[in-house]
Design a protein around this motif. Structure first.
Motif, mmCIF file in Angstrom:
data_model
loop_
_atom_site.group_PDB
_atom_site.id
_atom_site.type_symbol
_atom_site.label_atom_id
_atom_site.label_comp_id
_atom_site.label_asym_id
_atom_site.label_seq_id
_atom_site.Cartn_x
_atom_site.Cartn_y
_atom_site.Cartn_z
ATOM 1 N N HIS A 5 1.225 -0.764 0.092
ATOM 2 C CA HIS A 5 0.388 0.219 0.155
ATOM 3 C C HIS A 5 0.546 1.137 0.132
ATOM 4 O O HIS A 5 1.647 1.698 1.133
ATOM 5 C CB HIS A 5 -1.259 -0.524 1.343
ATOM 6 C CG HIS A 5 -1.789 0.773 0.890
ATOM 7 N ND1 HIS A 5 -2.513 0.737 2.160
ATOM 8 C CD2 HIS A 5 -1.521 2.376 0.420
ATOM 9 C CE1 HIS A 5 -3.842 2.378 1.738
ATOM 10 N NE2 HIS A 5 -2.722 3.007 1.123
ATOM 11 N N HIS A 7 1.429 5.433 -1.814
ATOM 12 C CA HIS A 7 1.060 6.498 -2.942
ATOM 13 C C HIS A 7 1.904 6.881 -3.661
ATOM 14 O O HIS A 7 2.616 8.605 -3.620
ATOM 15 C CB HIS A 7 0.426 7.266 -2.813
ATOM 16 C CG HIS A 7 -1.150 7.057 -1.948
ATOM 17 N ND1 HIS A 7 -2.191 7.094 -2.482
ATOM 18 C CD2 HIS A 7 -1.167 6.258 -0.868
ATOM 19 C CE1 HIS A 7 -3.372 6.233 -1.874
ATOM 20 N NE2 HIS A 7 -2.421 6.096 -0.587
ATOM 21 N N HIS A 42 -5.006 6.312 -5.338
ATOM 22 C CA HIS A 42 -6.586 6.764 -5.155
ATOM 23 C C HIS A 42 -7.372 6.368 -6.168
ATOM 24 O O HIS A 42 -7.595 6.879 -6.852
ATOM 25 C CB HIS A 42 -7.024 7.738 -4.368
ATOM 26 C CG HIS A 42 -6.542 7.992 -2.509
ATOM 27 N ND1 HIS A 42 -6.914 7.247 -1.727
ATOM 28 C CD2 HIS A 42 -5.519 8.291 -2.159
ATOM 29 C CE1 HIS A 42 -6.194 7.631 -0.487
ATOM 30 N NE2 HIS A 42 -5.755 8.575 -0.815
ATOM 31 N N GLU A 79 -6.036 1.991 -4.460
ATOM 32 C CA GLU A 79 -6.949 1.495 -2.992
ATOM 33 C C GLU A 79 -8.506 2.097 -3.667
ATOM 34 O O GLU A 79 -8.491 3.454 -3.834
ATOM 35 C CB GLU A 79 -6.219 2.635 -2.484
ATOM 36 C CG GLU A 79 -6.775 2.490 -0.627
ATOM 37 C CD GLU A 79 -6.417 3.338 0.230
ATOM 38 O OE1 GLU A 79 -5.415 4.170 -0.097
ATOM 39 O OE2 GLU A 79 -6.864 3.635 1.632
ATOM 40 N N HIS A 136 -6.044 -0.713 6.466
ATOM 41 C CA HIS A 136 -6.090 0.384 7.341
ATOM 42 C C HIS A 136 -7.893 0.569 8.601
ATOM 43 O O HIS A 136 -7.910 1.910 9.136
ATOM 44 C CB HIS A 136 -5.336 1.887 7.699
ATOM 45 C CG HIS A 136 -5.783 2.701 6.064
ATOM 46 N ND1 HIS A 136 -6.893 3.502 5.931
ATOM 47 C CD2 HIS A 136 -5.136 3.492 5.038
ATOM 48 C CE1 HIS A 136 -7.286 3.933 4.662
ATOM 49 N NE2 HIS A 136 -6.049 3.795 4.448
ATOM 50 N N ASP A 194 1.066 2.772 3.667
ATOM 51 C CA ASP A 194 0.367 3.780 3.385
ATOM 52 C C ASP A 194 1.006 5.086 2.584
ATOM 53 O O ASP A 194 0.365 6.282 2.696
ATOM 54 C CB ASP A 194 -0.467 3.673 4.458
ATOM 55 C CG ASP A 194 -1.730 4.806 3.323
ATOM 56 O OD1 ASP A 194 -2.025 5.034 2.316
ATOM 57 O OD2 ASP A 194 -2.685 5.155 3.982
ATOM 58 N N HIS A 196 2.540 8.606 1.098
ATOM 59 C CA HIS A 196 2.083 9.227 0.553
ATOM 60 C C HIS A 196 3.765 9.846 0.019
ATOM 61 O O HIS A 196 4.053 9.921 -1.378
ATOM 62 C CB HIS A 196 1.475 9.967 1.318
ATOM 63 C CG HIS A 196 0.313 9.519 1.314
ATOM 64 N ND1 HIS A 196 -0.421 8.792 2.167
ATOM 65 C CD2 HIS A 196 -0.961 10.032 0.527
ATOM 66 C CE1 HIS A 196 -1.794 8.018 1.270
ATOM 67 N NE2 HIS A 196 -2.004 8.717 0.631
HETATM 68 FE FE LIG Z 1 -3.412 4.924 1.128
#
Ligand SMILES: [Fe+2]
Length: 250
Positions: A5, A7, A42, A79, A136, A194, A196
Motif C-alpha cells: 500500500h 501512493h 486512490h 486503493e 487501515h 500507506d 504518500h
Molecule cells: Fe492509502
C-alpha cells in the motif's frame, strides 16, 4: 519485505508529487529492507484514477528505477473507495488488483462511520472472483471502539491491512490500540506503509514490524502474506499473537 500500500506514483493523487519524491520514498524503503512496493493510487471521487493511468505510471517508474539503480520492484494496484467500487466493471477491477494477480483488491476503509453493507460488498466481490483487503480499518473510530466488529467481514473472506504508522504509534494512541487488538484477535493479515510523500507516513515498515513484538507474526505480515497476495494465492490464517505479558515488580 513487500509493501502493498503506497501512493508512490507521481502526480496521480495526494501522494508523491514528483519523480524525485517517488525515488526518495523507494530509496528509503530499500534501505529499510523492502524489495517490492505496490503502487496503490486512490480510486475515489476526488482522485478518480483510471487503470491505464496507474499502468502507465508503474511502467514509467519501473524504467526510472532501473536507470537510477533503485533496487525496488514497482507493482500495479489501486486503493479503491467503497463508493467507487460499484462503478468499476470486472476488467477495470482486475487491472487494479494487487500485482494484477486478478485476485486481491485493496479497499479504502473510511475514517469515520461504519461502511454500510460492508459484509455484502465483500461477499459480492467474492462471487465475482475477487478478495477484499480492507485498508487501515484501525484508523476508523467505530473499529477503535469495537475491533471485533470486523470479524464478520473477515469470516466473509476479507483480509485486513494495518498501517505501519498506526502500529508504532505515529498516528496516535487510538489507532495503535486498535491495531494491537486486531493482531491479538487474529483479525490482521498484512502490514503496509500507506506512504504518500517522503515526509508523510514514510515507509517505516521495519520499525512497525519490530513494534509487532513477535518475530513470526511480523514476518507473516510483511513477507509471507504479501508474497501470497502478489502470487494470487490464498493467505493462510495469521499466527496468533501472544498477549503482552505484564510483570509486577516488587
Ligand atoms: Fe492509502
Amino acid at each position: 519485505m513487500i509493501d502493498l500500500h503506497s501512493h508512490i506514483l507521481p502526480g496521480l493523487d495526494d501522494g508523491s508529487r514528483t519523480v524525485d519524491e517517488a525515488r526518495a520514498l523507494a530509496r528509503r524503503a530499500a534501505d529499510d529492507g523492502v524489495t517490492a512496493i505496490a503502487a496503490t493510487p486512490h480510486v475515489r471521487s476526488d482522485y478518480p484514477t483510471r487503470p491505464e493511468e496507474m499502468e502507465r505510471g508503474v511502467t514509467r517508474l519501473r524504467e526510472d528505477f532501473v536507470e537510477q539503480e533503485i533496487d525496488v520492484e514497482v507493482l500495479p494496484g489501486g486503493e479503491i473507495d467503497l463508493v467507487m467500487l460499484g462503478s468499476l466493471d470486472d476488467d477495470e477491477l482486475r487491472r487494479f488488483t494487487l500485482a494484477q494477480s486478478g485476485r486481491y483488491l485493496l479497499l479504502e476503509f473510511p475514517y469515520s462511520g461504519w461502511p454500510s453493507g460492508l459484509e455484502e460488498t465483500v461477499y459480492g466481490l467474492g462471487l465475482r472472483g475477487f478478495l477484499a483487503i480492507l485498508a487501515h480499518p484501525e484508523r476508523n473510530r467505530e473499529v477503535q471502539s469495537s475491533p471485533a466488529r470486523l470479524g464478520e467481514a473477515v469470516r466473509m473472506g476479507a483480509l485486513v491491512q494495518l498501517t505501519a504508522a498506526s502500529l508504532d504509534g505515529r498516528i496516535g494512541r487510538s489507532s495503535q490500540k486498535a491495531a494491537e487488538r486486531l493482531l491479538e484477535d487474529g483479525l490482521a493479515h498484512l502490514l503496509a506503509s500507506d506512504a504518500h510523500t517522503p515526509e508523510i507516513r514514510e515507509a517505516g515498515l521495519g520499525a512497525a514490524a519490530e513494534a509487532v513484538g513477535d518475530d513470526g507474526l511480523a514476518r507473516f505480515l510483511t513477507v509471507e502474506a504479501p508474497a501470497a497476495i502478489v502470487a494470487g494465492e490464498p493467505v493462510p490464517k495469521p499466527p496468533r499473537k501472544a498477549r503482552r505479558r505484564r510483570y509486577l515488580l516488587f
